[in-house]
Write a protein that holds these residues in place. Structure first.
Motif, mmCIF file in Angstrom:
data_model
loop_
_atom_site.group_PDB
_atom_site.id
_atom_site.type_symbol
_atom_site.label_atom_id
_atom_site.label_comp_id
_atom_site.label_asym_id
_atom_site.label_seq_id
_atom_site.Cartn_x
_atom_site.Cartn_y
_atom_site.Cartn_z
ATOM 1 N N ASP A 177 73.894 43.292 1.094
ATOM 2 C CA ASP A 177 74.636 42.109 0.657
ATOM 3 C C ASP A 177 73.821 41.179 -0.239
ATOM 4 O O ASP A 177 74.393 40.449 -1.049
ATOM 5 N N ALA A 178 72.507 41.199 -0.125
ATOM 6 C CA ALA A 178 71.686 40.370 -1.020
ATOM 7 C C ALA A 178 71.901 40.778 -2.474
ATOM 8 O O ALA A 178 71.863 39.940 -3.385
ATOM 9 N N SER A 181 76.162 40.436 -3.270
ATOM 10 C CA SER A 181 76.689 39.070 -3.372
ATOM 11 C C SER A 181 76.566 38.541 -4.801
ATOM 12 O O SER A 181 77.395 37.740 -5.250
ATOM 13 N N TRP A 182 75.540 39.009 -5.529
ATOM 14 C CA TRP A 182 75.421 38.611 -6.939
ATOM 15 C C TRP A 182 76.588 39.178 -7.748
ATOM 16 O O TRP A 182 77.232 38.457 -8.514
ATOM 17 N N SER A 184 79.483 40.157 -6.662
ATOM 18 C CA SER A 184 80.728 39.545 -6.203
ATOM 19 C C SER A 184 80.956 38.203 -6.887
ATOM 20 O O SER A 184 82.044 37.906 -7.381
ATOM 21 N N LYS A 185 79.900 37.405 -6.932
ATOM 22 C CA LYS A 185 79.997 36.058 -7.503
ATOM 23 C C LYS A 185 80.174 36.102 -9.013
ATOM 24 O O LYS A 185 81.011 35.390 -9.578
ATOM 25 N N GLY A 190 84.061 36.312 -6.281
ATOM 26 C CA GLY A 190 83.707 36.183 -4.870
ATOM 27 C C GLY A 190 84.554 37.018 -3.931
ATOM 28 O O GLY A 190 84.419 36.922 -2.706
ATOM 29 N N LYS A 193 83.544 41.885 -0.776
ATOM 30 C CA LYS A 193 82.854 41.657 0.491
ATOM 31 C C LYS A 193 82.088 42.919 0.911
ATOM 32 O O LYS A 193 82.504 44.031 0.625
ATOM 33 N N SER A 194 81.004 42.715 1.646
ATOM 34 C CA SER A 194 80.191 43.836 2.112
ATOM 35 C C SER A 194 80.595 44.233 3.527
ATOM 36 O O SER A 194 80.740 43.373 4.398
ATOM 37 N N ALA A 199 75.717 45.747 5.048
ATOM 38 C CA ALA A 199 75.355 44.408 4.578
ATOM 39 C C ALA A 199 73.867 44.102 4.697
ATOM 40 O O ALA A 199 73.288 43.439 3.838
ATOM 41 N N THR A 342 74.222 47.537 -9.334
ATOM 42 C CA THR A 342 75.021 48.020 -8.198
ATOM 43 C C THR A 342 74.907 49.519 -7.953
ATOM 44 O O THR A 342 75.639 50.068 -7.122
ATOM 45 N N HIS A 369 69.204 34.174 -8.900
ATOM 46 C CA HIS A 369 69.711 34.769 -7.652
ATOM 47 C C HIS A 369 68.596 35.542 -6.943
ATOM 48 O O HIS A 369 68.440 35.444 -5.721
#
Length: 399
Positions: A177-178, A181-182, A184-185, A190, A193-194, A199, A342, A369
């Motif tokens: 998720d670290a 999350s980048w 995703s944002k 956003g 989700k993981s 995650a 990714t 990030h």
């Protein structure tokens, strides 16, 4: 129908769950993609289903005798699933078959729209699958790009009828998720989700991997720019003299190779390590460096574009660009960088000159990030023995 599949969301698995039951119910399916690599990926996935599948190349221009043509036609007409590239679907051997009940176009975000109509016109229904926030179609003509050829049918269809045709997969099952999350944002408002199953997974969770700060770090910046402002020796960019227009960076190549060895000596399997760069000249340089070491056999080195659709536990990205003008070239293509980051499941290491990269606001947010959720090390080529990369390196401390 449009299926948008962000990285790690199981788009290919979903397509298998659509294609296999349709074929088992007696429906004939045509599966296409813009590249041979993407088609072959689908062939590999479908080969374990027990279905009668046929992968068609492009026999146009071959001197097929009449009997051979009849044999090919017989094989194709009995196939439950036919696979080819989008343009390959225009071959008369496919075109003359009865209409397909279902057409599935994978990686449709990478295909120019005209190529998609070749398979679509041969079917009753169509599913376009891909992600408009990963690699776009490659358009060499500026005039064609300005005319709209760079907008894929997937991207256009997703907005038709107030978006009712489109569905987006929102849970990813690949990436720590670290890292995720980048993406995703930056790319998916956003919404990505993981899954709890991935995650927090790390390199150290794999069998035989030793606990070091690197194997417990999901996101790492290896910065060639020193804290006091100077650049690490040998980390300048150079234009490829072969005339390709590509760039390379010898210092970054050494740092990337050094990091490969940190991972290998910590117990990470070479086959779970991928090294990427957007520049062909840098990829060749990295391959030449790694080919010297038998211990690194199995490490994949590739351009970002050629690695789309693939994944690895650990990904190292050499950004190459380092200049006083802050020029980043196509590093600023947000979709290309989304693909690069990714591909990783558990660990990403970005090798770059932060003072150059930060001139691009998108890339500056990526580095911010990493600093916020990951770790930063100021890197120098050969910091643990230079050419002695065959020896076990000392793990560096972080700054």
């Amino acid at each position: 129908m449009v299926v948008q599949g962000p990285p790690g969301t199981g788009k290919t698995g979903l397509l298998m769950e659509i294609i296999a039951p349709a074929a088992q119910q007696g429906k004939r399916v045509l599966v296409t993609a813009p590249t041979n690599a993407a088609v072959d990926n689908m062939v590999e996935k479908l080969s374990g289903t027990g279905l009668n599948i046929v992968r068609v190349g492009n026999p146009l221009g071959k001197a097929l005798k009449k009997k051979e043509k009849e044999t090919v036609k017989e094989v194709l007409s009995s196939a439950q699933v036919v696979l080819s590239t989008n343009t390959g679907a225009g071959d008369p051997l496919i075109w003359k078959l009865d209409t397909f009940d279902l057409v599935v176009i994978d990686e449709a975000g990478q295909a120019i729209e005209p190529s998609c109509w070749i398979p679509i016109l041969q079917g009753k229904r169509c599913i376009l699958a891909g992600d408009q926030y990963q690699l776009a179609p490659v358009i060499l003509s500026r005039k064609a790009l300005e005319g709209g050829l760079g907008v894929s049918l997937l991207e256009r269809a997703a907005t038709l009828h107030e978006g009712v045709l489109a569905t987006m997969l929102t849970t990813q099952y690949r990436i720590n998720d670290a890292i995720a999350s980048w993406a995703s944002k930056e790319m998916y408002d956003g919404e990505l989700k993981s899954s709890p199953s991935v995650a927090s997974h790390l390199l150290v969770d794999s069998l035989f991997v030793k606990p070091t700060w690197i194997t417990q770090c999901p996101l790492l910046l290896l910065d060639t720019r020193m804290p006091f402002g100077s650049l690490s020796v040998g980390c300048e960019e150079h234009l490829d003299l072969a005339g390709t227009g590509s760039f390379f960076n010898e210092g970054e190549a050494d740092i990337a190779v050094q990091h490969v060895f940190y991972l290998i000596y910590a117990g990470v399997s070479p086959t779970e390590i991928a090294v990427q760069s957007p520049y062909v000249a840098q990829v060749q340089l990295l391959r030449d460096r790694l080919d010297k070491f038998p211990e690194a056999a199995g490490v994949e080195v590739a351009t970002i574009d050629s690695f789309q659709g693939r994944e690895a536990d650990a990904v190292i990205i050499s950004m190459v660009r380092s200049n006083t003008l802050g020029a980043v070239g196509f590093l600023g293509d947000i979709r290309r960088m989304n693909v690069a980051i990714t591909r990783a499941r558990k660990h990403v290491a970005v090798v770059c000159d932060s003072s150059t990269i930060c001139h691009n606001t998108f890339l500056a947010r990526l580095l911010r990030h990493i600093r916020y959720v990951g770790r930063v090390k100021h890197a120098e080529p050969g910091a643990s023995g230079g050419s002695g990369l065959g020896m076990k390196p000392m793990l560096p401390s972080i700054s």
